[in-house]
Design a protein around this motif. Structure first.
Motif, PDB file in Angstrom:
ATOM      1  N   LYS A   1     127.302  40.850  59.731  1.00 35.53           N
ATOM      2  CA  LYS A   1     126.300  41.456  59.192  1.00 35.53           C
ATOM      3  C   LYS A   1     126.679  42.070  57.949  1.00 35.53           C
ATOM      4  O   LYS A   1     127.793  42.858  58.007  1.00 35.53           O
TER       5      LYS A   1
ATOM      6  N   HIS B   1     118.550  38.748  62.862  1.00 31.26           N
ATOM      7  CA  HIS B   1     120.116  38.366  63.063  1.00 31.26           C
ATOM      8  C   HIS B   1     120.420  37.408  62.305  1.00 31.26           C
ATOM      9  O   HIS B   1     121.533  37.317  61.516  1.00 31.26           O
TER      10      HIS B   1
ATOM     11  N   LEU C   1     120.768  45.814  66.039  1.00 34.00           N
ATOM     12  CA  LEU C   1     121.230  46.137  64.926  1.00 34.00           C
ATOM     13  C   LEU C   1     121.436  47.643  64.916  1.00 34.00           C
ATOM     14  O   LEU C   1     121.022  48.441  65.551  1.00 34.00           O
TER      15      LEU C   1
END
Length: 457
Positions: A84, A143, A174
């Motif tokens: 991420k 995601h 997250l």
């Protein structure tokens, strides 16, 4: 089919929405329970998914049962979309989320830093934009999108985190580097039922999703009321803030002259933004940029370039007529916009607005009273009636506003209001903002406040 290794699962496309399901996708059925069958199950099976994961046995040979499906699904998301962006910023609050997200993106843009935003205005990465039907998308989309941004080397992402999204766990898994709290007033009580539940959903961002080393960014008075007990580092503005203090705000036509104090140094800049609300939102975005390591001096050098987001106290008039389009759809949002415009322009206000159907009904009378107090003339019209009777909604608003005239057609209401414009007044159109449709029952009809106004100018 008894089991399947996660390593094999992540090779397939995942789906949680039957409308988007394709053949050989792996589908996660979060609706079916022991005493409840997924009403879309037959349609799902007809699309021939590779596997259906559920918490109970289904009439489908390739079903895998999992007791805690949400936790198992999260494990799969971690594995499939592991990488991420480094700097995830969350913004929550009743009003101002879209503006803060937009301003943060603008700061990055003018500093030539790759950035993306997820929220009401869409999925926006650098110059590219795609539609987003929810302020905070579902957990799979979040995601997946963030993994896509990482692959594109975008490290700065801001996400609007709605109370619905927080309450429903759409952001699970997250970890945010910074969390912004814009404000807190009445909204969404059709869903949350009480203000206590609504606040609890909002604060979930800081209690469960913010990194231990992350920053809480908010106004000093909001911090005193709602976020003081959190142990995170704070970047606060306002009278008792520890970073930025607003010294003065002066109107310059359709612009503002802003003087601030940062680290005991005075800075003066001109901006295309109107009103204290938007200046506060801008300051929130400046602090968000600082929280991820962007130097204040660099920010202040480009801040005059930052543009207003679509439909947020957006000036679209000319030298003869002053017209503002705004998204305000809550009592506090409407009140603040009206107060800000009266202070900035010192003109009487003609207002065109309505209230959405199938939403908090108690706010209608209050919004009518606010309109009556601050405006010289009010045209009550349709917003998004959805499945409610539009006539009934209009009458409920009008009970609080004896200055009002009811015109069902939003286009005609704007036209009537436009004809009353002169140098001593301005026209404010609220409720729809950036939206280019109206919802009647389950039908979206094309409509844009902008399009109507531009045809009249």
């Amino acid at each position: 089919m008894k089991n399947m290794q996660i390593q094999k699962i992540i090779k397939y496309n995942l789906s949680t929405d039957s409308r988007n399901l394709k053949k050989n996708d792996i589908f996660f059925d979060f609706i079916s329970k022991k005493n409840k069958k997924n009403p879309y199950l037959e349609k799902i099976i007809k699309k021939k998914p590779k596997i259906i994961f559920s918490e109970c046995n289904l009439n489908f040979k390739n079903t895998i049962c999992k007791k805690d499906l949400k936790t198992y699904f999260l494990k799969i998301l971690f594995k499939k979309f592991k990488k991420k962006p480094k700097n995830l910023i969350a913004v929550t609050g009743t009003n101002g989320k879209s503006s803060v997200a937009h301003f943060f993106k603008e700061i990055n843009k003018y500093l030539r830093i790759s950035c993306a935003s997820i929220g009401t205005l869409g999925f926006i990465e650098n110059k590219y934009k795609t539609k987003n039907n929810l302020t905070t998308p579902d957990i799979l989309t979040n995601h997946k999108k963030l993994n896509e941004y990482y692959k594109k080397k975008i490290q700065n992402v801001v996400i609007e985190t709605s109370s619905h999204g927080l309450d429903q766990g759409r952001l699970r898994g997250l970890v945010f580097r910074s969390g912004i709290f814009t404000n807190f007033t009445r909204d969404h009580l059709d869903y949350h039922k009480t203000l206590t539940n609504y606040l609890k959903a909002k604060l979930n961002l800081f209690s469960n999703l913010l990194s231990k080393n992350g920053y809480i960014i908010t106004n000093s008075s909001l911090n005193e009321k709602y976020t003081k007990h959190f142990k995170n580092k704070k970047l606060l503005f306002g009278p008792y803030g520890n970073t930025i203090k607003l010294i003065s705000l002066k109107a310059c036509g359709n612009m503002s002259l802003v003087k601030i104090n940062f680290s005991n140094e005075i800075f003066l800049f001109k901006t295309k933004l109107i009103g204290r609300i938007q200046i506060d939102n801008l300051i929130n975005s400046i602090l968000a940029a600082i929280s991820i390591g962007i130097k204040f001096k660099k920010i202040i050098n480009i801040i005059h370039k930052v543009k207003n987001p679509l439909g947020r106290i957006d000036y679209i008039g000319n030298k003869y007529k002053t017209i503002i389009i705004d998204y305000a759809h809550t009592p506090d949002g409407l009140k603040k916009v009206l107060e800000n415009l009266l202070t900035h322009f010192n003109k009487k206000i003609i207002l065109v607005f309505g209230c959405g159907g199938d939403r908090d009904k108690k706010k209608r009378l209050t919004m009518g009273r606010i309109a009556n107090k601050y405006c010289s003339k009010v045209f009550i019209t349709d917003d998004n009636p959805r499945y409610e009777d539009p006539h009934k909604i209009r009458l409920e608003i009008a009970k609080g506003c004896n200055k009002s005239k009811i015109i069902s057609s939003r286009k005609e209401a704007i036209k009537k209001a436009f004809k009353l414009l002169n140098k001593n007044n301005l026209l404010l159109i609220t409720g729809k903002g950036h939206e280019n449709y109206q919802i009647f029952k389950n039908i979206k009809k094309p409509f844009s406040d902008y399009k109507v106004v531009r045809s009249l100018l």
